[in-house]
Design a protein around this motif. Structure first.
Motif, PDB file in Angstrom:
ATOM      1  N   GLY A  18     -20.138  29.845 -41.896  1.00 23.59           N
ATOM      2  CA  GLY A  18     -19.423  29.999 -40.639  1.00 23.59           C
ATOM      3  C   GLY A  18     -20.209  29.480 -39.449  1.00 23.59           C
ATOM      4  N   ALA A  19     -21.511  29.243 -39.642  1.00 28.28           N
ATOM      5  CA  ALA A  19     -22.339  28.669 -38.580  1.00 28.28           C
ATOM      6  C   ALA A  19     -21.985  27.190 -38.430  1.00 28.28           C
ATOM      7  N   PRO A  20     -22.222  26.626 -37.256  1.00 32.39           N
ATOM      8  CA  PRO A  20     -21.961  25.191 -37.076  1.00 32.39           C
ATOM      9  C   PRO A  20     -22.754  24.362 -38.096  1.00 32.39           C
ATOM     10  N   LEU A  21     -22.170  23.254 -38.520  1.00 27.15           N
ATOM     11  CA  LEU A  21     -22.790  22.402 -39.534  1.00 27.15           C
ATOM     12  C   LEU A  21     -24.171  21.928 -39.102  1.00 27.15           C
ATOM     13  N   GLY A  41     -45.842  15.500 -40.916  1.00 25.15           N
ATOM     14  CA  GLY A  41     -45.969  14.051 -40.917  1.00 25.15           C
ATOM     15  C   GLY A  41     -44.959  13.331 -41.782  1.00 25.15           C
ATOM     16  N   ASP A  42     -44.263  14.065 -42.658  1.00 22.04           N
ATOM     17  CA  ASP A  42     -43.253  13.421 -43.505  1.00 22.04           C
ATOM     18  C   ASP A  42     -42.122  12.879 -42.641  1.00 22.04           C
ATOM     19  N   LEU A  43     -41.616  11.748 -43.050  1.00 25.53           N
ATOM     20  CA  LEU A  43     -40.533  11.068 -42.344  1.00 25.53           C
ATOM     21  C   LEU A  43     -39.202  11.524 -42.915  1.00 25.53           C
ATOM     22  N   LEU A  44     -38.344  12.024 -42.044  1.00 26.37           N
ATOM     23  CA  LEU A  44     -37.011  12.429 -42.480  1.00 26.37           C
ATOM     24  C   LEU A  44     -36.151  11.189 -42.679  1.00 26.37           C
ATOM     25  N   PRO A  45     -35.122  11.293 -43.515  1.00 27.49           N
ATOM     26  CA  PRO A  45     -34.233  10.135 -43.704  1.00 27.49           C
ATOM     27  C   PRO A  45     -33.561   9.761 -42.381  1.00 27.49           C
ATOM     28  N   SER A  46     -33.145   8.530 -42.275  1.00 24.26           N
ATOM     29  CA  SER A  46     -32.422   8.126 -41.071  1.00 24.26           C
ATOM     30  C   SER A  46     -31.141   8.948 -40.978  1.00 24.26           C
ATOM     31  N   LEU A  50     -28.792  10.098 -44.223  1.00 18.03           N
ATOM     32  CA  LEU A  50     -28.544  11.491 -44.555  1.00 18.03           C
ATOM     33  C   LEU A  50     -27.070  11.838 -44.397  1.00 18.03           C
ATOM     34  N   ALA A  51     -26.429  11.335 -43.353  1.00 17.00           N
ATOM     35  CA  ALA A  51     -25.003  11.602 -43.158  1.00 17.00           C
ATOM     36  C   ALA A  51     -24.192  11.074 -44.341  1.00 17.00           C
ATOM     37  N   ALA A  52     -24.524   9.874 -44.810  1.00 23.93           N
ATOM     38  CA  ALA A  52     -23.808   9.302 -45.951  1.00 23.93           C
ATOM     39  C   ALA A  52     -24.042  10.122 -47.220  1.00 23.93           C
ATOM     40  N   GLU A  53     -25.289  10.556 -47.434  1.00 20.27           N
ATOM     41  CA  GLU A  53     -25.603  11.338 -48.630  1.00 20.27           C
ATOM     42  C   GLU A  53     -24.884  12.683 -48.646  1.00 20.27           C
ATOM     43  N   LEU A  54     -24.758  13.302 -47.459  1.00 19.52           N
ATOM     44  CA  LEU A  54     -24.137  14.621 -47.373  1.00 19.52           C
ATOM     45  C   LEU A  54     -22.630  14.558 -47.158  1.00 19.52           C
ATOM     46  N   GLY A  55     -22.127  13.375 -46.821  1.00 19.60           N
ATOM     47  CA  GLY A  55     -20.696  13.231 -46.557  1.00 19.60           C
ATOM     48  C   GLY A  55     -20.271  13.896 -45.253  1.00 19.60           C
ATOM     49  N   VAL A  56     -21.151  13.830 -44.246  1.00 14.70           N
ATOM     50  CA  VAL A  56     -20.856  14.398 -42.931  1.00 14.70           C
ATOM     51  C   VAL A  56     -20.970  13.298 -41.886  1.00 14.70           C
ATOM     52  N   SER A  57     -20.590  13.611 -40.661  1.00  9.64           N
ATOM     53  CA  SER A  57     -20.686  12.603 -39.607  1.00  9.64           C
ATOM     54  C   SER A  57     -22.137  12.402 -39.186  1.00  9.64           C
ATOM     55  N   ARG A  58     -22.423  11.199 -38.749  1.00  7.92           N
ATOM     56  CA  ARG A  58     -23.767  10.903 -38.262  1.00  7.92           C
ATOM     57  C   ARG A  58     -24.099  11.754 -37.041  1.00  7.92           C
ATOM     58  N   GLY A  59     -23.115  11.995 -36.198  1.00  6.87           N
ATOM     59  CA  GLY A  59     -23.326  12.808 -35.003  1.00  6.87           C
ATOM     60  C   GLY A  59     -23.830  14.204 -35.332  1.00  6.87           C
ATOM     61  N   CYS A  60     -23.340  14.751 -36.417  1.00  7.33           N
ATOM     62  CA  CYS A  60     -23.779  16.077 -36.844  1.00  7.33           C
ATOM     63  C   CYS A  60     -25.258  16.054 -37.224  1.00  7.33           C
ATOM     64  N   VAL A  61     -25.678  15.014 -37.919  1.00  4.15           N
ATOM     65  CA  VAL A  61     -27.083  14.890 -38.318  1.00  4.15           C
ATOM     66  C   VAL A  61     -27.955  14.652 -37.090  1.00  4.15           C
ATOM     67  N   VAL A  62     -27.486  13.843 -36.155  1.00  2.00           N
ATOM     68  CA  VAL A  62     -28.222  13.613 -34.909  1.00  2.00           C
ATOM     69  C   VAL A  62     -28.427  14.939 -34.183  1.00  2.00           C
ATOM     70  N   GLU A  63     -27.377  15.758 -34.104  1.00  2.00           N
ATOM     71  CA  GLU A  63     -27.485  17.063 -33.440  1.00  2.00           C
ATOM     72  C   GLU A  63     -28.475  17.975 -34.171  1.00  2.00           C
ATOM     73  N   ALA A  64     -28.457  17.948 -35.495  1.00  2.00           N
ATOM     74  CA  ALA A  64     -29.388  18.769 -36.278  1.00  2.00           C
ATOM     75  C   ALA A  64     -30.821  18.318 -36.032  1.00  2.00           C
ATOM     76  N   TYR A  65     -31.058  17.012 -36.024  1.00  3.57           N
ATOM     77  CA  TYR A  65     -32.403  16.493 -35.759  1.00  3.57           C
ATOM     78  C   TYR A  65     -32.840  16.853 -34.341  1.00  3.57           C
TER      79      TYR A  65
END
Length: 89
Positions: A18-21, A41-46, A50-65
């Motif tokens: 129920g929390a925002p994605l 120091g680990d690099l997160l996926p672009s 990550l959006a493509a792998e999870l099947g979510v919008s890129r904007g959602c991943v940008v907000e999470a980052y």
């Protein structure tokens, strides 16, 4: 020669709490840090990858980052990607 951090491959399912994605995604990354699966120091996926792998919008991943950066778990630098921040573990 500078250390080149590998890109972390994030594999997880995001529970429907129920929390925002964006919040669930950020929490999942923090959980991976605390479990030792992701290190300072680990690099997160672009965001696109990550959006493509999870099947979510890129904007959602940008907000999470952005949320991870604002809370001190990650640092983002244009052209260098988003990395896990020192002291995040």
């Amino acid at each position: 020669m500078p250390r080149v951090a590998p890109v972390v491959h994030l594999t997880f399912e995001l529970p429907d709490t129920g929390a925002p994605l964006r919040q669930r995604l950020a929490e999942a990354v923090v959980d991976r840090i605390r479990c030792g699966h992701i290190r300072v120091g680990d690099l997160l996926p672009s965001t696109r990858t990550l959006a493509a792998e999870l099947g979510v919008s890129r904007g959602c991943v940008v907000e999470a980052y952005d949320e991870l950066c604002a809370s001190g778990f990650a640092v983002a630098r244009a052209g260098s990607g988003t990395r896990i921040a020192a002291g995040a573990d």
